[in-house]
Design a protein around this motif. Structure first.
Motif, PDB file in Angstrom:
ATOM      1  N   ARG A  35       0.854  -1.184   0.000  1.00 38.75           N
ATOM      2  CA  ARG A  35       0.000   0.000   0.000  1.00 38.75           C
ATOM      3  C   ARG A  35       0.892   1.236   0.000  1.00 38.75           C
ATOM      4  O   ARG A  35       1.972   1.251   0.619  1.00 38.75           O
ATOM      5  N   PRO A  36       0.432   2.265  -0.663  1.00 39.23           N
ATOM      6  CA  PRO A  36       1.258   3.487  -0.679  1.00 39.23           C
ATOM      7  C   PRO A  36       1.241   4.168   0.684  1.00 39.23           C
ATOM      8  O   PRO A  36       0.198   4.374   1.287  1.00 39.23           O
ATOM      9  N   LEU A  37       2.449   4.480   1.195  1.00 41.97           N
ATOM     10  CA  LEU A  37       2.602   5.148   2.498  1.00 41.97           C
ATOM     11  C   LEU A  37       3.485   6.379   2.293  1.00 41.97           C
ATOM     12  O   LEU A  37       4.597   6.491   2.815  1.00 41.97           O
ATOM     13  N   ASN A  38       2.951   7.334   1.556  1.00 40.24           N
ATOM     14  CA  ASN A  38       3.733   8.511   1.234  1.00 40.24           C
ATOM     15  C   ASN A  38       3.297   9.745   1.996  1.00 40.24           C
ATOM     16  O   ASN A  38       3.997  10.758   1.947  1.00 40.24           O
ATOM     17  N   SER A  39       2.192   9.683   2.719  1.00 40.29           N
ATOM     18  CA  SER A  39       1.679  10.852   3.434  1.00 40.29           C
ATOM     19  C   SER A  39       1.120  10.426   4.785  1.00 40.29           C
ATOM     20  O   SER A  39       0.944   9.222   5.076  1.00 40.29           O
ATOM     21  N   CYS A  85      -4.057   3.328   6.994  1.00 35.58           N
ATOM     22  CA  CYS A  85      -3.525   1.959   7.067  1.00 35.58           C
ATOM     23  C   CYS A  85      -3.485   1.450   8.503  1.00 35.58           C
ATOM     24  O   CYS A  85      -3.857   0.305   8.773  1.00 35.58           O
ATOM     25  N   LEU A  86      -3.062   2.302   9.442  1.00 36.82           N
ATOM     26  CA  LEU A  86      -2.974   1.880  10.834  1.00 36.82           C
ATOM     27  C   LEU A  86      -4.369   1.677  11.440  1.00 36.82           C
ATOM     28  O   LEU A  86      -4.584   0.716  12.199  1.00 36.82           O
ATOM     29  N   THR A  87      -5.311   2.500  11.083  1.00 43.12           N
ATOM     30  CA  THR A  87      -6.662   2.363  11.621  1.00 43.12           C
ATOM     31  C   THR A  87      -7.306   1.071  11.127  1.00 43.12           C
ATOM     32  O   THR A  87      -7.942   0.341  11.913  1.00 43.12           O
ATOM     33  N   GLU A  88      -7.174   0.745   9.868  1.00 48.12           N
ATOM     34  CA  GLU A  88      -7.754  -0.482   9.350  1.00 48.12           C
ATOM     35  C   GLU A  88      -7.099  -1.719   9.960  1.00 48.12           C
ATOM     36  O   GLU A  88      -7.777  -2.733  10.207  1.00 48.12           O
ATOM     37  N   THR A  89      -5.824  -1.629  10.190  1.00 49.30           N
ATOM     38  CA  THR A  89      -5.127  -2.793  10.756  1.00 49.30           C
ATOM     39  C   THR A  89      -5.552  -3.051  12.202  1.00 49.30           C
ATOM     40  O   THR A  89      -5.826  -4.202  12.587  1.00 49.30           O
ATOM     41  N   LEU A  90      -5.632  -2.014  13.037  1.00 48.83           N
ATOM     42  CA  LEU A  90      -5.982  -2.189  14.451  1.00 48.83           C
ATOM     43  C   LEU A  90      -7.469  -2.445  14.659  1.00 48.83           C
ATOM     44  O   LEU A  90      -7.869  -2.965  15.706  1.00 48.83           O
TER      45      LEU A  90
END
Length: 343
Positions: free
Chosen positions: A44-48, A55-60
Motif C-alpha cells: 500500500r502506498p505510504l507517502n503521506s 492503514c494503521l486504523t484499518e489494521t488495528l
C-alpha cells in the motif's frame, strides 16, 4: 499537564468499537512506516500522513487484532482442594495451576499529545479473571481470616469492587509498543512491559481485611507516692556522715548493771599511792563501782585517762620493811632469802 482523552469504547462495560481512534502528528516516524510495510501483505502506498493513518486504523480495527499483554499463573482450585503428589512436584503444579493469557485490544493511539497507546481487556479475559476472583481468590481469603459478623458482606463487596475495577482497567504505554505489531493487527508487548501489566492486575485484587480490634481500656498503675515502700530506696533522705560519730564495739556498755564499764575502769590511775595495809585483800572482796551510761550517748566525748609521767615503784608504796605479811595463803615475804638459797 494535558488532559487524558479516551474514546467511549474505553469505558467500563463498553463494547468494542468498530474503528480504532488513531491520531497522528504532522510528521510520521520512520519506525512506524517500516512496521506498517512489514505487516501488510498487500503493498500500500505510504507517502503521506493520511495514508499512514488510514492503514494503521484499518489494521488495528481488525477483529483479529488481539494483543497478548502478559500471562499469569493462577490456581485452578482453592488451596484446600489442591491435589498432592509428593513424588513429582512438577505434576502437582500442572494439576493445580493454569496459565491465563491476558488479552486486550487497542482502543486509542495518540502520537500528538501524550505519545501513548491504550489497551482494553477482552471480554474473555475479564470473565476468566472475574471467575477466578470469585471462586478461588475470595474463598482462600475467607479461609485465611477469622470469622466476624460482617465477613460475608465484606467479601461480597470486595468481589463487586474487583468486577468494576477490572472492567475499567485500561493499560497505557508508549507508542513504541506498536513495534511489536504483527499481521492482522495482533501483537505482544516488548521491553518488559508485560511485567507492568501483571503487577497492575495483581494490585486490583485487594486482600480481605478483618475489622480492627476494639480498643480496650488499659488499666494503668497508680503512680507510687514517696511514702510507699517501693520508693524507700531513693526517697529516704540520707544522713550526713558527720551527724553520728562512729562508736567502737568495745565502748558500748552491756545491759547488765553488774558489769563495770571499761571506760570508767581507765579513769583512775594505774598506780595509786596507798598504804600497805590497804593492799591486804579479803577472801571475798566487795568491789563495785558506780554504773556509767556515758557510752550509750553519741554526744559524749571520748574519755581518756591521763597516764602519769613516772610510775611509782613498789618500793615507794611504803617505807616499811619488805617482810610485811600479804595474807596470800600463808606465804611470807620475810623468808624470801631461805627460798633463794634452796633454789
Amino acid at each position: 499537564m494535558p488532559v487524558q482523552l479516551l474514546p467511549a469504547s474505553a469505558a467500563a462495560f463498553a463494547p468494542r468499537a468498530a474503528s480504532v481512534n488513531v491520531v497522528l502528528g504532522s510528521k510520521v516516524e520512520p519506525w512506524l512506516t517500516q512496521t506498517l510495510k512489514r505487516i501488510n501483505r498487500v503493498k500500500r502506498p505510504l507517502n503521506s500522513v493520511p495514508q499512514h493513518q488510514r492503514c494503521l486504523t484499518e489494521t488495528l480495527s481488525n477483529p483479529n487484532a488481539i494483543w497478548t499483554l502478559t500471562s499469569i499463573m493462577l490456581p485452578k482450585s482453592p488451596e484446600a482442594d489442591f491435589k498432592k503428589d509428593n513424588n513429582n512436584p512438577l505434576v502437582e503444579a500442572i494439576m493445580n495451576y493454569q496459565l491465563v493469557h491476558v488479552e486486550a485490544y487497542i482502543v486509542h493511539v495518540d502520537m500528538v499529545l501524550r505519545n501513548e497507546v491504550a489497551y482494553k481487556l477482552t471480554v474473555d479475559t475479564i470473565d476468566a479473571l472475574v471467575e477466578y476472583h470469585k471462586d478461588i481468590f475470595c474463598v482462600d481469603a475467607k479461609a485465611a481470616t477469622y470469622d466476624w459478623s460482617e465477613k460475608e458482606q465484606q467479601c461480597k463487596k470486595l468481589h463487586e469492587d474487583f468486577v468494576q475495577a477490572i472492567n475499567k482497567f485500561v493499560f497505557r504505554t508508549h507508542v513504541s509498543a506498536l513495534e511489536g505489531l504483527e499481521e492482522e493487527g495482533a501483537g505482544e508487548l516488548l521491553c518488559g512491559k508485560s511485567e507492568e501489566v501483571k503487577n497492575a492486575i495483581a494490585n486490583l485484587m485487594k486482600p480481605l481485611l478483618p475489622p480492627p480490634p476494639r480498643m480496650i481500656d488499659v488499666v494503668r498503675q497508680a503512680p507510687l507516692l514517696p511514702s510507699s515502700p517501693a520508693n524507700t530506696l531513693w526517697t529516704q533522705p540520707t544522713l550526713p556522715s558527720n551527724a553520728i560519730p562512729a562508736v567502737d564495739a568495745w565502748r558500748v556498755l552491756p545491759s547488765s548493771p553488774s558489769v563495770t564499764s571499761s571506760v570508767d575502769s581507765i579513769t583512775s590511775p594505774m598506780w595509786a599511792p596507798m598504804a600497805m595495809s590497804d593492799v591486804q585483800m579479803s577472801p571475798t572482796p566487795a568491789f563495785s563501782q558506780p554504773h556509767s551510761t556515758a557510752g550509750f550517748f553519741y554526744s559524749s566525748p571520748q574519755v581518756t585517762a591521763p597516764i602519769p609521767a613516772a610510775l611509782p615503784l613498789p618500793s615507794m608504796l611504803a617505807p616499811v620493811q619488805c617482810g610485811v605479811s600479804m595474807g596470800m595463803g600463808g606465804f611470807g615475804w620475810d623468808r624470801y632469802q631461805e627460798y633463794a638459797t634452796i633454789m
